[in-house]
Design a protein around this motif. Structure first.
Motif, PDB file in Angstrom:
ATOM      1  N   MET A   1       0.848  -1.192   0.000  1.00 43.29           N
ATOM      2  CA  MET A   1       0.000   0.000   0.000  1.00 43.29           C
ATOM      3  C   MET A   1       0.881   1.239   0.000  1.00 43.29           C
ATOM      4  O   MET A   1       1.905   1.284   0.654  1.00 43.29           O
ATOM      5  N   ALA A   2       0.502   2.256  -0.736  1.00 45.67           N
ATOM      6  CA  ALA A   2       1.279   3.482  -0.833  1.00 45.67           C
ATOM      7  C   ALA A   2       0.408   4.666  -0.444  1.00 45.67           C
ATOM      8  O   ALA A   2      -0.814   4.567  -0.331  1.00 45.67           O
ATOM      9  N   LEU A   3       1.062   5.803  -0.244  1.00 42.81           N
ATOM     10  CA  LEU A   3       0.361   6.985   0.220  1.00 42.81           C
ATOM     11  C   LEU A   3      -0.706   7.435  -0.772  1.00 42.81           C
ATOM     12  O   LEU A   3      -1.688   8.065  -0.386  1.00 42.81           O
ATOM     13  N   ASN A   4      -0.529   7.090  -2.055  1.00 47.73           N
ATOM     14  CA  ASN A   4      -1.537   7.518  -3.028  1.00 47.73           C
ATOM     15  C   ASN A   4      -2.869   6.797  -2.837  1.00 47.73           C
ATOM     16  O   ASN A   4      -3.866   7.136  -3.467  1.00 47.73           O
ATOM     17  N   GLU A   5      -2.894   5.795  -1.955  1.00 52.33           N
ATOM     18  CA  GLU A   5      -4.148   5.133  -1.641  1.00 52.33           C
ATOM     19  C   GLU A   5      -4.941   5.884  -0.578  1.00 52.33           C
ATOM     20  O   GLU A   5      -5.977   5.412  -0.114  1.00 52.33           O
ATOM     21  N   ALA A   6      -4.448   7.057  -0.195  1.00 51.21           N
ATOM     22  CA  ALA A   6      -5.157   7.851   0.792  1.00 51.21           C
ATOM     23  C   ALA A   6      -6.544   8.251   0.313  1.00 51.21           C
ATOM     24  O   ALA A   6      -7.398   8.629   1.119  1.00 51.21           O
ATOM     25  N   SER A   7      -6.780   8.153  -0.986  1.00 50.87           N
ATOM     26  CA  SER A   7      -8.110   8.477  -1.500  1.00 50.87           C
ATOM     27  C   SER A   7      -9.154   7.457  -1.085  1.00 50.87           C
ATOM     28  O   SER A   7     -10.349   7.725  -1.130  1.00 50.87           O
ATOM     29  N   THR A   8      -8.689   6.276  -0.654  1.00 50.52           N
ATOM     30  CA  THR A   8      -9.627   5.241  -0.223  1.00 50.52           C
ATOM     31  C   THR A   8      -9.388   4.761   1.195  1.00 50.52           C
ATOM     32  O   THR A   8     -10.274   4.172   1.805  1.00 50.52           O
ATOM     33  N   ALA A   9      -8.192   4.977   1.735  1.00 53.31           N
ATOM     34  CA  ALA A   9      -7.839   4.449   3.050  1.00 53.31           C
ATOM     35  C   ALA A   9      -8.004   5.518   4.130  1.00 53.31           C
ATOM     36  O   ALA A   9      -7.505   6.636   3.987  1.00 53.31           O
ATOM     37  N   ASP A  11      -8.867   5.816   8.729  1.00 51.63           N
ATOM     38  CA  ASP A  11      -9.199   5.175  10.008  1.00 51.63           C
ATOM     39  C   ASP A  11      -8.616   3.772  10.125  1.00 51.63           C
ATOM     40  O   ASP A  11      -9.249   2.863  10.662  1.00 51.63           O
ATOM     41  N   LYS A  12      -7.391   3.604   9.631  1.00 52.64           N
ATOM     42  CA  LYS A  12      -6.788   2.269   9.653  1.00 52.64           C
ATOM     43  C   LYS A  12      -6.544   1.759  11.070  1.00 52.64           C
ATOM     44  O   LYS A  12      -6.399   0.558  11.270  1.00 52.64           O
ATOM     45  N   ALA A  13      -6.492   2.657  12.037  1.00 55.91           N
ATOM     46  CA  ALA A  13      -6.365   2.207  13.426  1.00 55.91           C
ATOM     47  C   ALA A  13      -7.553   1.353  13.842  1.00 55.91           C
ATOM     48  O   ALA A  13      -7.455   0.567  14.786  1.00 55.91           O
ATOM     49  N   LEU A  14      -8.655   1.499  13.124  1.00 50.19           N
ATOM     50  CA  LEU A  14      -9.865   0.742  13.440  1.00 50.19           C
ATOM     51  C   LEU A  14     -10.182  -0.333  12.414  1.00 50.19           C
ATOM     52  O   LEU A  14     -10.857  -1.320  12.737  1.00 50.19           O
ATOM     53  N   SER A  23       0.579   2.219   8.047  1.00 48.09           N
ATOM     54  CA  SER A  23      -0.799   2.549   7.704  1.00 48.09           C
ATOM     55  C   SER A  23      -0.796   3.886   6.982  1.00 48.09           C
ATOM     56  O   SER A  23      -0.636   4.928   7.610  1.00 48.09           O
ATOM     57  N   PHE A  24      -0.946   3.846   5.667  1.00 45.94           N
ATOM     58  CA  PHE A  24      -0.905   5.077   4.882  1.00 45.94           C
ATOM     59  C   PHE A  24      -2.314   5.659   4.753  1.00 45.94           C
ATOM     60  O   PHE A  24      -3.231   4.989   4.278  1.00 45.94           O
ATOM     61  N   GLU A  25      -2.446   6.886   5.184  1.00 46.06           N
ATOM     62  CA  GLU A  25      -3.679   7.644   5.004  1.00 46.06           C
ATOM     63  C   GLU A  25      -3.314   9.112   5.150  1.00 46.06           C
ATOM     64  O   GLU A  25      -2.182   9.440   5.491  1.00 46.06           O
ATOM     65  N   ASN A  26      -4.245   9.988   4.863  1.00 42.72           N
ATOM     66  CA  ASN A  26      -3.937  11.406   4.975  1.00 42.72           C
ATOM     67  C   ASN A  26      -3.424  11.745   6.365  1.00 42.72           C
ATOM     68  O   ASN A  26      -4.046  11.378   7.367  1.00 42.72           O
ATOM     69  N   ALA A  27      -2.291  12.448   6.418  1.00 45.63           N
ATOM     70  CA  ALA A  27      -1.666  12.758   7.708  1.00 45.63           C
ATOM     71  C   ALA A  27      -2.581  13.580   8.601  1.00 45.63           C
ATOM     72  O   ALA A  27      -2.492  13.502   9.831  1.00 45.63           O
ATOM     73  N   PHE A  28      -3.470  14.354   8.010  1.00 50.33           N
ATOM     74  CA  PHE A  28      -4.318  15.258   8.777  1.00 50.33           C
ATOM     75  C   PHE A  28      -5.646  14.624   9.172  1.00 50.33           C
ATOM     76  O   PHE A  28      -6.494  15.280   9.780  1.00 50.33           O
ATOM     77  N   GLY A  29      -5.863  13.356   8.806  1.00 47.02           N
ATOM     78  CA  GLY A  29      -7.142  12.716   9.087  1.00 47.02           C
ATOM     79  C   GLY A  29      -6.965  11.351   9.715  1.00 47.02           C
ATOM     80  O   GLY A  29      -5.862  10.876   9.952  1.00 47.02           O
ATOM     81  N   GLY A  30      -8.074  10.719   9.995  1.00 47.99           N
ATOM     82  CA  GLY A  30      -8.051   9.355  10.509  1.00 47.99           C
ATOM     83  C   GLY A  30      -8.067   9.286  12.018  1.00 47.99           C
ATOM     84  O   GLY A  30      -7.780  10.253  12.720  1.00 47.99           O
ATOM     85  N   GLN A  75       0.314  13.856  17.480  1.00 49.50           N
ATOM     86  CA  GLN A  75       1.575  14.196  16.828  1.00 49.50           C
ATOM     87  C   GLN A  75       2.265  12.972  16.244  1.00 49.50           C
ATOM     88  O   GLN A  75       2.997  13.078  15.248  1.00 49.50           O
ATOM     89  N   SER A  76       2.037  11.801  16.841  1.00 49.50           N
ATOM     90  CA  SER A  76       2.677  10.590  16.319  1.00 49.50           C
ATOM     91  C   SER A  76       2.100  10.183  14.969  1.00 49.50           C
ATOM     92  O   SER A  76       2.726   9.426  14.230  1.00 49.50           O
ATOM     93  N   SER A  77       0.913  10.676  14.646  1.00 51.45           N
ATOM     94  CA  SER A  77       0.261  10.248  13.403  1.00 51.45           C
ATOM     95  C   SER A  77       1.080  10.618  12.174  1.00 51.45           C
ATOM     96  O   SER A  77       0.964   9.982  11.121  1.00 51.45           O
ATOM     97  N   LEU A  78       1.916  11.632  12.287  1.00 52.03           N
ATOM     98  CA  LEU A  78       2.749  12.053  11.164  1.00 52.03           C
ATOM     99  C   LEU A  78       4.013  11.207  11.033  1.00 52.03           C
ATOM    100  O   LEU A  78       4.680  11.223  10.002  1.00 52.03           O
TER     101      LEU A  78
END
Length: 322
Positions: A1-9, A11-14, A23-30, A75-78
């Motif tokens: 999985m790559a960061l460009n999958e942020a369009s679909t990925a 809340d991977k913590a759940l 777990s690649f997803e938008n750094a500002f979300g999830g 802050q760790s999410s980044l």
């Protein structure tokens, strides 16, 4: 999985399967777990459980450390998208690391709090995992140590701090973040002659036999000398590592209850922690992050990075002793 999958990925913590891997997803979300690790209350097969202890009772001056675990997770999410810098291991890829959520306790029943902490940590240890705790004021380390000693016996303590927290207090029922290591020595939880405090820069008449490397010694001798001294004192003893964020100078961590000038830089702290690889570390915590006093979030950034270093130290030790 790559960061460009942020369009679909998201809340991977759940929603992610398993514990390993980025777990690649938008750094500002999830959902904001620690390093976007899976949230779970099932510790089967977990190597390291990250847990928050949002306790804020005994601060000397500025309150707010109950919000520390939340800020550290944010802050760790980044930091979750790449292997940890400066390590030849990648705990996120190779170990089952989970976010166990926070300790539940009655905020109005302070006398019951210590046993609640000990029980919480004992549950983690009984499941075969280690714990990495996000505080919370520094008192939490005392009941955490009680749980660890039940399993491992007396431990070495490696404490990064501006204060020794060994002021005399023979009332074991008092919940005080400035006396808990005095009590830990008195209870036989730690072995003082095999324990070290780093970054101290406040006066205490009795350090209870613990070796002190004060902040000036760190600045004047350098991090390599500090690491050698720590290793010489602790040796191969099983060790609990506690990092009070006020070990850092307020220039690097202003958001803490008891800031003291003249402390370590974040770079010095990270260099020491990374060079301690091989330390026989069985658990650790990061405490005293108080977000209300740092609108820029630098303190939580440092806390999240230090927690990541503790994760690496723990996993490195686990791998080397497997």
């Amino acid at each position: 999985m790559a960061l460009n999958e942020a369009s679909t990925a998201v809340d991977k913590a759940l929603t992610r399967d398993g514990y390993k891997g980025a777990s690649f997803e938008n750094a500002f979300g999830g959902a904001l777990s620690f390093l976007r690790r899976t949230y779970t209350k099932d510790l089967t097969g977990v190597d390291l459980a990250v847990t928050g202890i949002p306790f804020d009772q005994a601060v000397t001056n500025r309150p707010g450390t109950r919000l520390g675990p939340r800020a550290i997770r944010e802050q760790s999410s980044l930091q979750a998208f790449d292997p940890p810098y400066g390590w030849e291991i990648d705990p996120i890829a190779d170990f089952n690391i989970a976010d166990y959520g926070d300790l539940a306790f009655d905020y109005a029943d302070i006398p019951a709090f210590p046993k609640a902490v000990t029980k919480h940590i004992s549950t983690i240890l009984d499941a075969g995992a280690g714990s990495l705790c996000l505080g919370g004021d520094h008192y939490i380390t005392f009941p955490i140590l009680r749980a660890y000693v039940e399993k491992f016996g007396p431990l070495s303590l490696l404490q990064f701090d501006a204060h020794s927290d060994t002021w005399p207090d023979d009332d074991m029922s008092r919940v005080d973040h400035g006396t808990m290591f005095y009590k830990a020595v008195k209870e036989g939880l730690i072995v003082p002659e095999r324990s070290v405090q780093v970054g101290i820069r406040t006066v205490c008449e009795d350090y209870m036999g613990v070796t002190v490397i004060d902040a000036r010694e760190v600045h004047e001798t350098g991090t390599a000398a500090v690491v050698k001294k720590i290793k010489d004192v602790i040796g191969d003893n099983q060790t609990y590592l506690t990092f009070d964020i006020d070990c850092l100078d307020p220039a690097f961590a202003p958001g803490t209850g008891t800031p003291v000038s003249g402390g370590l830089s974040s770079a010095q702290a990270l260099h020491i922690l990374r060079d301690l690889k091989g330390l026989n570390m069985v658990g650790g915590d990061v405490v005293e992050v108080s977000p209300p006093f740092d609108v820029g979030g630098a303190t939580a950034v440092a806390g999240a990075q230090i927690a990541t270093e503790l994760m690496c130290l723990y996993c490195y030790n686990k791998r080397e002793r497997a």
